[in-house]
Design an enzyme around this catalytic site. Sequence first.
Site, PDB file in Angstrom:
ATOM      1  N   HIS A   1     -26.985  -8.626 -22.334  1.00 17.59           N
ATOM      2  CA  HIS A   1     -26.915  -6.981 -21.572  1.00 17.59           C
ATOM      3  C   HIS A   1     -27.951  -6.167 -22.495  1.00 17.59           C
ATOM      4  O   HIS A   1     -28.639  -5.241 -22.050  1.00 17.59           O
ATOM      5  CB  HIS A   1     -25.681  -6.510 -21.519  1.00 17.59           C
ATOM      6  CG  HIS A   1     -24.566  -7.358 -20.568  1.00 17.59           C
ATOM      7  ND1 HIS A   1     -23.552  -7.747 -20.979  1.00 17.59           N
ATOM      8  CD2 HIS A   1     -24.714  -7.580 -19.172  1.00 17.59           C
ATOM      9  CE1 HIS A   1     -22.709  -8.286 -20.081  1.00 17.59           C
ATOM     10  NE2 HIS A   1     -23.528  -8.224 -19.018  1.00 17.59           N
TER      11      HIS A   1
ATOM     12  N   ARG B   1     -30.993 -13.926 -15.184  1.00 20.73           N
ATOM     13  CA  ARG B   1     -30.904 -14.972 -16.159  1.00 20.73           C
ATOM     14  C   ARG B   1     -31.851 -16.303 -15.667  1.00 20.73           C
ATOM     15  O   ARG B   1     -32.443 -17.105 -16.291  1.00 20.73           O
ATOM     16  CB  ARG B   1     -29.711 -15.587 -16.769  1.00 20.73           C
ATOM     17  CG  ARG B   1     -29.126 -14.571 -17.453  1.00 20.73           C
ATOM     18  CD  ARG B   1     -27.595 -14.684 -17.471  1.00 20.73           C
ATOM     19  NE  ARG B   1     -27.019 -14.612 -16.418  1.00 20.73           N
ATOM     20  CZ  ARG B   1     -25.767 -14.602 -16.198  1.00 20.73           C
ATOM     21  NH1 ARG B   1     -24.845 -14.710 -17.111  1.00 20.73           N
ATOM     22  NH2 ARG B   1     -25.113 -14.644 -14.804  1.00 20.73           N
TER      23      ARG B   1
ATOM     24  N   SER C   1     -20.616 -13.005 -20.166  1.00 25.43           N
ATOM     25  CA  SER C   1     -19.350 -12.490 -20.458  1.00 25.43           C
ATOM     26  C   SER C   1     -18.316 -13.509 -20.306  1.00 25.43           C
ATOM     27  O   SER C   1     -17.660 -13.458 -21.212  1.00 25.43           O
ATOM     28  CB  SER C   1     -19.084 -11.205 -19.718  1.00 25.43           C
ATOM     29  OG  SER C   1     -20.113 -10.153 -20.061  1.00 25.43           O
TER      30      SER C   1
ATOM     31  N   LYS D   1     -14.456  -9.963  -9.435  1.00 20.87           N
ATOM     32  CA  LYS D   1     -14.113 -10.297 -10.907  1.00 20.87           C
ATOM     33  C   LYS D   1     -12.764  -9.434 -11.394  1.00 20.87           C
ATOM     34  O   LYS D   1     -12.638  -8.485 -10.803  1.00 20.87           O
ATOM     35  CB  LYS D   1     -15.119  -9.765 -11.945  1.00 20.87           C
ATOM     36  CG  LYS D   1     -16.275 -10.633 -11.691  1.00 20.87           C
ATOM     37  CD  LYS D   1     -17.549 -10.216 -12.562  1.00 20.87           C
ATOM     38  CE  LYS D   1     -18.665 -11.146 -12.525  1.00 20.87           C
ATOM     39  NZ  LYS D   1     -19.813 -10.492 -13.462  1.00 20.87           N
TER      40      LYS D   1
HETATM   41  O1  PNS Z   1     -21.896  -7.299 -14.307  1.00 16.60           O
HETATM   42  P1  PNS Z   1     -21.887  -7.453 -12.599  1.00 16.60           P
HETATM   43  O2  PNS Z   1     -20.257  -7.824 -12.427  1.00 16.60           O
HETATM   44  O3  PNS Z   1     -22.897  -8.737 -12.208  1.00 16.60           O
HETATM   45  O4  PNS Z   1     -22.046  -6.253 -11.944  1.00 16.60           O
HETATM   46  C1  PNS Z   1     -21.848  -5.981 -10.679  1.00 16.60           C
HETATM   47  C2  PNS Z   1     -21.808  -4.481  -9.987  1.00 16.60           C
HETATM   48  C3  PNS Z   1     -20.611  -4.012 -10.639  1.00 16.60           C
HETATM   49  C4  PNS Z   1     -23.129  -3.834 -10.603  1.00 16.60           C
HETATM   50  C5  PNS Z   1     -21.617  -4.661  -8.574  1.00 16.60           C
HETATM   51  O5  PNS Z   1     -20.360  -5.213  -8.222  1.00 16.60           O
HETATM   52  C6  PNS Z   1     -21.677  -3.070  -8.044  1.00 16.60           C
HETATM   53  O6  PNS Z   1     -22.488  -2.590  -7.943  1.00 16.60           O
HETATM   54  N1  PNS Z   1     -20.472  -2.574  -7.915  1.00 16.60           N
HETATM   55  C7  PNS Z   1     -20.137  -1.181  -7.314  1.00 16.60           C
HETATM   56  C8  PNS Z   1     -19.706  -1.014  -5.981  1.00 16.60           C
HETATM   57  C9  PNS Z   1     -21.259  -1.252  -5.159  1.00 16.60           C
HETATM   58  O7  PNS Z   1     -21.991  -0.399  -5.331  1.00 16.60           O
HETATM   59  N2  PNS Z   1     -21.244  -2.233  -4.378  1.00 16.60           N
HETATM   60  C10 PNS Z   1     -22.404  -2.619  -3.346  1.00 16.60           C
HETATM   61  C11 PNS Z   1     -23.511  -3.597  -4.019  1.00 16.60           C
HETATM   62  S1  PNS Z   1     -23.372  -5.080  -3.151  1.00 16.60           S
END
Ligand code: PNS
Length: 166
Positions: free
Chosen positions: A17, A90, A128, A41
Site C-alpha cells: 500500500h 498486483r 494484508s 471483509k
Molecule cells: O482494500 P480493499 O478491501 O480492496 O478496498 C475496497 C474498498 C474499501 C475501496 C471498497 O470496498 C469501497 O470503495 N468501499 C466503500 C463503498 C463503495 O464506495 N462501494 C462502491 C464501489 S463497488
Amino acid sequence: MKIAVCPGSFDPVTYGHLDIITRACDIFDRVYVAVLTNPAKSALFTPDERVEMLSTATRHLDAVICERFDGLVVEYARLRGAIAIVRGLRAVTDFEFELKMASMNHHLDKEVETVFMMTSNEYSFLSSSAVKEVASLGGNVSAWVPSCVAEALTRKYSHAREAEIS
Ligand code: PNS
C-alpha cells in the site's frame, strides 16, 4: 491543486500500500488515504486503529492526509475535491474486482477517474490477509509492514491467544 483519493480497507497497511501511496504523491499535490468499509471483509483492526497506523506510516509524506469515511468512495472523493481514485494492481487476479469497482464508481460519478498503478514487483505477492495469517501463527512480518503495524499485530494476536487460554 490536483487531489487524489487512495481508498482501501488497510487492515492493516502494508509496504505494498505504501508503495502505491508514495508513488501517488509524485503525481498528485494532495493524497487523501481513506479507510473505507469493504462489506466482503471482516476486519481485525477498528477503522480508527487503521487510520492511526496509516498516519504513523505516512508521516514523512507531506501531501498525505489519512482519515476514515463511512460511505461511498465517490461521495468521499467529491467531499475532498478529488479528481482521481488511485488503486494498486498486483496481478491479473486483482483485475476483475477492480474493473467492476471502477465501472460502478464511474457510473456513480463520471467526474472522478479511477487511476490504476502497478504494484512494484517486490510487493506483487503481498496482501494484508497473508500478513495477518503469518502474524497470527507467530511468524515474522517485519519485511512486509512498518514496525508500528508489526507491533500492533503482535499485540492483537497475543491478546487473542491470552483470551483463548483463560
Ligand atoms: O482494500 P480493499 O478491501 O480492496 O478496498 C475496497 C474498498 C474499501 C475501496 C471498497 O470496498 C469501497 O470503495 N468501499 C466503500 C463503498 C463503495 O464506495 N462501494 C462502491 C464501489 S463497488
